[in-house]
Design a protein around this motif. Structure first.
Motif, PDB file in Angstrom:
ATOM      1  N   ARG A   1      36.469 -11.327   0.264  1.00  0.00           N
ATOM      2  CA  ARG A   1      36.693  -9.898   0.422  1.00  0.00           C
ATOM      3  C   ARG A   1      36.557  -9.488   1.875  1.00  0.00           C
ATOM      4  O   ARG A   1      35.809 -10.089   2.644  1.00  0.00           O
ATOM      5  CB  ARG A   1      35.722  -9.091  -0.457  1.00  0.00           C
ATOM      6  CG  ARG A   1      34.247  -9.283  -0.113  1.00  0.00           C
ATOM      7  CD  ARG A   1      33.352  -8.720  -1.217  1.00  0.00           C
ATOM      8  NE  ARG A   1      33.507  -7.281  -1.383  1.00  0.00           N
ATOM      9  CZ  ARG A   1      33.090  -6.595  -2.453  1.00  0.00           C
ATOM     10  NH1 ARG A   1      32.515  -7.242  -3.473  1.00  0.00           N
ATOM     11  NH2 ARG A   1      33.258  -5.286  -2.507  1.00  0.00           N
ATOM     12  N   ASP A   2      37.289  -8.454   2.250  1.00  0.00           N
ATOM     13  CA  ASP A   2      37.225  -7.855   3.567  1.00  0.00           C
ATOM     14  C   ASP A   2      36.952  -6.375   3.341  1.00  0.00           C
ATOM     15  O   ASP A   2      37.865  -5.610   3.024  1.00  0.00           O
ATOM     16  CB  ASP A   2      38.529  -8.066   4.333  1.00  0.00           C
ATOM     17  CG  ASP A   2      38.471  -7.546   5.756  1.00  0.00           C
ATOM     18  OD1 ASP A   2      37.681  -6.615   6.035  1.00  0.00           O
ATOM     19  OD2 ASP A   2      39.217  -8.064   6.604  1.00  0.00           O
ATOM     20  N   ASN A   3      35.694  -5.980   3.471  1.00  0.00           N
ATOM     21  CA  ASN A   3      35.316  -4.610   3.159  1.00  0.00           C
ATOM     22  C   ASN A   3      35.959  -3.595   4.103  1.00  0.00           C
ATOM     23  O   ASN A   3      36.271  -2.476   3.691  1.00  0.00           O
ATOM     24  CB  ASN A   3      33.794  -4.460   3.188  1.00  0.00           C
ATOM     25  CG  ASN A   3      33.123  -5.174   2.035  1.00  0.00           C
ATOM     26  OD1 ASN A   3      33.743  -5.446   1.005  1.00  0.00           O
ATOM     27  ND2 ASN A   3      31.835  -5.472   2.186  1.00  0.00           N
ATOM     28  N   ALA A   4      36.150  -3.970   5.359  1.00  0.00           N
ATOM     29  CA  ALA A   4      36.773  -3.063   6.315  1.00  0.00           C
ATOM     30  C   ALA A   4      38.195  -2.726   5.903  1.00  0.00           C
ATOM     31  O   ALA A   4      38.658  -1.600   6.112  1.00  0.00           O
ATOM     32  CB  ALA A   4      36.750  -3.665   7.717  1.00  0.00           C
ATOM     33  N   LYS A   5      38.904  -3.694   5.334  1.00  0.00           N
ATOM     34  CA  LYS A   5      40.270  -3.478   4.876  1.00  0.00           C
ATOM     35  C   LYS A   5      40.342  -3.085   3.405  1.00  0.00           C
ATOM     36  O   LYS A   5      41.440  -2.860   2.889  1.00  0.00           O
ATOM     37  CB  LYS A   5      41.111  -4.733   5.109  1.00  0.00           C
ATOM     38  CG  LYS A   5      41.296  -5.089   6.569  1.00  0.00           C
ATOM     39  CD  LYS A   5      42.194  -6.299   6.720  1.00  0.00           C
ATOM     40  CE  LYS A   5      42.443  -6.623   8.179  1.00  0.00           C
ATOM     41  NZ  LYS A   5      43.330  -7.803   8.341  1.00  0.00           N
ATOM     42  N   LYS A   6      39.189  -3.006   2.747  1.00  0.00           N
ATOM     43  CA  LYS A   6      39.127  -2.685   1.318  1.00  0.00           C
ATOM     44  C   LYS A   6      40.067  -3.581   0.526  1.00  0.00           C
ATOM     45  O   LYS A   6      40.857  -3.118  -0.309  1.00  0.00           O
ATOM     46  CB  LYS A   6      39.445  -1.210   1.080  1.00  0.00           C
ATOM     47  CG  LYS A   6      38.450  -0.263   1.737  1.00  0.00           C
ATOM     48  CD  LYS A   6      38.698   1.177   1.332  1.00  0.00           C
ATOM     49  CE  LYS A   6      37.723   2.120   2.025  1.00  0.00           C
ATOM     50  NZ  LYS A   6      36.310   1.820   1.679  1.00  0.00           N
ATOM     51  N   THR A   7      39.961  -4.874   0.791  1.00  0.00           N
ATOM     52  CA  THR A   7      40.867  -5.846   0.203  1.00  0.00           C
ATOM     53  C   THR A   7      40.097  -7.042  -0.340  1.00  0.00           C
ATOM     54  O   THR A   7      39.138  -7.505   0.282  1.00  0.00           O
ATOM     55  CB  THR A   7      41.895  -6.322   1.243  1.00  0.00           C
ATOM     56  OG1 THR A   7      42.618  -5.195   1.755  1.00  0.00           O
ATOM     57  CG2 THR A   7      42.880  -7.294   0.626  1.00  0.00           C
ATOM     58  N   VAL A   8      40.528  -7.522  -1.499  1.00  0.00           N
ATOM     59  CA  VAL A   8      39.995  -8.733  -2.115  1.00  0.00           C
ATOM     60  C   VAL A   8      41.116  -9.766  -2.146  1.00  0.00           C
ATOM     61  O   VAL A   8      42.264  -9.429  -2.444  1.00  0.00           O
ATOM     62  CB  VAL A   8      39.482  -8.469  -3.542  1.00  0.00           C
ATOM     63  CG1 VAL A   8      38.829  -9.711  -4.121  1.00  0.00           C
ATOM     64  CG2 VAL A   8      38.499  -7.303  -3.548  1.00  0.00           C
ATOM     65  N   TYR A   9      40.779 -11.011  -1.853  1.00  0.00           N
ATOM     66  CA  TYR A   9      41.765 -12.078  -1.792  1.00  0.00           C
ATOM     67  C   TYR A   9      41.461 -13.156  -2.821  1.00  0.00           C
ATOM     68  O   TYR A   9      40.315 -13.370  -3.214  1.00  0.00           O
ATOM     69  CB  TYR A   9      41.785 -12.729  -0.409  1.00  0.00           C
ATOM     70  CG  TYR A   9      42.044 -11.770   0.721  1.00  0.00           C
ATOM     71  CD1 TYR A   9      43.343 -11.403   1.060  1.00  0.00           C
ATOM     72  CD2 TYR A   9      40.991 -11.233   1.453  1.00  0.00           C
ATOM     73  CE1 TYR A   9      43.583 -10.523   2.101  1.00  0.00           C
ATOM     74  CE2 TYR A   9      41.223 -10.351   2.499  1.00  0.00           C
ATOM     75  CZ  TYR A   9      42.523 -10.007   2.816  1.00  0.00           C
ATOM     76  OH  TYR A   9      42.764  -9.132   3.855  1.00  0.00           O
TER      77      TYR A   9
END
Length: 116
Positions: A71-79
């Motif tokens: 996850r990248d919390n800054a981008k609000k994205t889960v991979y």
């Protein structure tokens, strides 16, 4: 109003790789655990990977060693990085809370098809 938008699916040969993305909007992303689910025709939705706010991960036995959730919390994205793909991985993949009792409205998902 929360929205979940999955992307990155496609058609790959067995043994290939794909990286799926899930963008979350309208909520405080960093406080939530997140998961990836998949659903094949005629089968119920299955949780295949989850990640806590602290980065702890869990995987279904069917994907252990092949899939990695991050996850990248800054981008609000889960991979979901998927490697060594098998035809049995063919399904529509969705993201959501890793809970059977409290989930957000489901997105459209992204289709993953693995040819043999």
């Amino acid at each position: 109003q929360v929205q979940l938008v999955e992307s990155g699916g496609g058609l790959v040969q067995a043994g290939g790789s794909l990286r799926l993305s899930c963008v979350v909007s309208g909520t405080i992303f960093s406080i939530n655990a997140m998961g990836w689910y998949r659903q094949a025709p005629g089968k119920q939705r299955e949780l295949v990977a989850s990640i806590t706010r602290g980065g702890d991960t869990n995987y279904a036995d069917s994907v252990k060693g092949r899939f990695t959730i991050s996850r990248d919390n800054a981008k609000k994205t889960v991979y979901l990085q998927m490697s060594s793909l098998k035809p049995e991985d063919t399904a529509v993949y969705y993201c959501n809370f890793p809970s059977s009792t409290w989930v957000l409205d489901w997105g459209k998902g992204t289709q993953v098809t693995v040819s043999s």
